[in-house]
Design a protein around this motif. Structure first.
Motif, short mmCIF file in Angstrom:
data_model
loop_
_atom_site.label_atom_id
_atom_site.label_comp_id
_atom_site.label_asym_id
_atom_site.label_seq_id
_atom_site.Cartn_x
_atom_site.Cartn_y
_atom_site.Cartn_z
N ARG A 112 0.83 -1.21 0.00
CA ARG A 112 0.00 0.00 0.00
C ARG A 112 0.87 1.26 0.00
O ARG A 112 1.24 1.76 1.07
CB ARG A 112 -0.94 -0.04 1.21
N ASP A 267 -3.63 -3.17 8.37
CA ASP A 267 -4.93 -2.62 8.00
C ASP A 267 -5.09 -1.24 8.64
O ASP A 267 -5.45 -0.26 7.97
CB ASP A 267 -6.03 -3.58 8.49
N ASP A 271 -4.64 2.82 6.75
CA ASP A 271 -5.65 3.89 6.73
C ASP A 271 -5.04 5.18 7.28
O ASP A 271 -5.26 6.27 6.74
CB ASP A 271 -6.88 3.51 7.57
#
Ligand code: IPM
Ligand code: MG
Length: 373
Positions: A112, A267, A271
């Motif tokens: 990511r 996770d 964010d």
């Protein structure tokens, strides 16, 4: 025959909106590919009792990779309420299709990138350029959970000294989720992070864990990271606890380059990092395994905006860039990223989240205009 076969799974909510934006850009890039649409998501849970029908897994097995939109995930209780009444009490139980896909195709690495593109008014700072490597198939997402706690499991757990104080609690009053970390899982994600650091010339990798409390699972991650770093001279391993990391990422995000985390910590961290570079509208992601990969923006399905073509497609367009890298289309990938960067910098066409009023598709069109330059 086209050079690439790509499965297209728009999924739920605004998944379709951003997928349409992706198609505009892919068409303009003239990627030599065949696109095959498939079923996934909430409507298939409601009508078939399975958010990921077997025909979809089969489709994926016959393609090179998959571009994925977004997915609605609800808790067990909430999902049961929405199941077609005829399917109720037949043993169907909802499980997030994206989590299932990551496990079924052994997509061990969730990459990511969070990069601040110049001119984005939502950047927390303009010098942030980090990549989160999230373990994607194990940890607290292993799916090994119990409620109520089975008798025989309690009998085994009761041998653990720290379990003693729970042994008087009725079994129907205890829920258990297992954080399973294997040495292979830990080593794979840590190695991916170091390999990426080496290839991209980055000088440090930060392990985000909590081994002072999660002594066994966190301890294994730490042990393997300390072993692997020795194979990468010139790259430093930093060890930071997840709680402190949330603080440091807000204080000095520019100090970090590559983060490596177990599943749930990744996770959460991803964010947080997304918001540092403009929010989920700018956060792409790639689920990569040894033989297959699924590309999906980090954001969810934002149901209230479904079909309004209002949301920011940049996360999806940056996800397309990751897919082009995976397919070995580096020239197209480079052109796409440059066009995205230019549109962000010029700031003429912007969606509502960055103070504009352009639609999802207008942003995609603007990116394609810049591709031609
Ligand atoms: C993500 C999402 C998913 C996850 C949800 C939709 C199951 O939050 O990709 O980060 O928790 O992995
Ligand atoms: Mg998430």
């Amino acid at each position: 025959m086209a050079r690439h076969r790509i499965a297209i799974l728009p999924g739920d909510g605004i998944g379709r909106d951003v997928m349409d934006a992706a198609k505009i850009v892919l068409d303009k890039l003239k990627l030599d590919a065949e696109y095959i649409p498939g079923d996934v998501g909430w409507e298939f849970w409601k009508s078939e009792g399975n958010a990921l029908p077997e025909r979809t897994s089969k489709l994926l097995r016959n393609t090179d990779c998959c571009l994925f939109g977004a997915i609605t995930s609800k808790s067990k209780e909430d999902s049961e309420k929405e199941l077609n009444p005829e399917l109720k009490d037949k043993g169907y139980s909802y499980y997030s299709p994206i989590v299932k896909l990551r496990q079924e195709f052994n997509l061990h690495t969730n990459m990511r990138p969070c990069k601040a593109y110049k001119g984005n008014p939502l950047n927390f700072r303009d010098d942030i350029d980090l990549v989160v490597f999230r373990e994607n198939t194990e940890g607290l997402y292993s799916g090994v959970e119990y409620y109520p706690l089975p008798d025989e499991l309690m009998a085994v757990l009761a041998k653990h000294p720290r379990m003693k104080r729970f042994t008087t609690v009725p079994l129907e009053d205890i829920a258990l989720s297992c954080r399973i970390i294997t040495r292979t899982g830990a080593r794979t994600i840590i190695r991916q992070a170091f390999e990426y650091a080496r290839k991209s010339g980055r000088k440090n990798v930060t392990l985000v864990e909590k081994p002072n409390v999660l002594r066994e699972t966190g301890g294994l991650m730490l042990h393997e990271a300390r072993d692997i770093v020795s194979e990468y001279p010139g790259i430093e391993l930093q060890e930071v606890n997840i709680d402190a990391m949330c603080m440091w990422l807000v204080k000095n995000p520019q100090d970090y380059q590559v983060l490596v985390c177990a599943n749930l910590f990744g996770d959460i961290t991803s964010d947080l990092c997304a918001q540092l570079v403009g929010g989920l509208g700018f956060a792409p992601s790639a689920n990569i395994g040894n033989n297959y990969a699924i590309f999906e923006p980090t954001h969810g399905s934002a149901p209230k905006y479904t079909g309004q073509y209002k949301v920011n497609p940049m996360a999806m367009l940056l996800t397309v860039k990751l897919m082009l890298d995976y397919l070995g289309e580096s020239e197209l990938s480079g052109r796409l990223e440059e066009a995205i960067a230019r549109v962000i910098k010029e700031g003429k066409i912007r969606t509502y989240d960055i103070g504009g009023n352009a639609s999802t598709l207008e942003v995609a069109e603007e990116v394609t205009r810049n591709l031609a330059l």
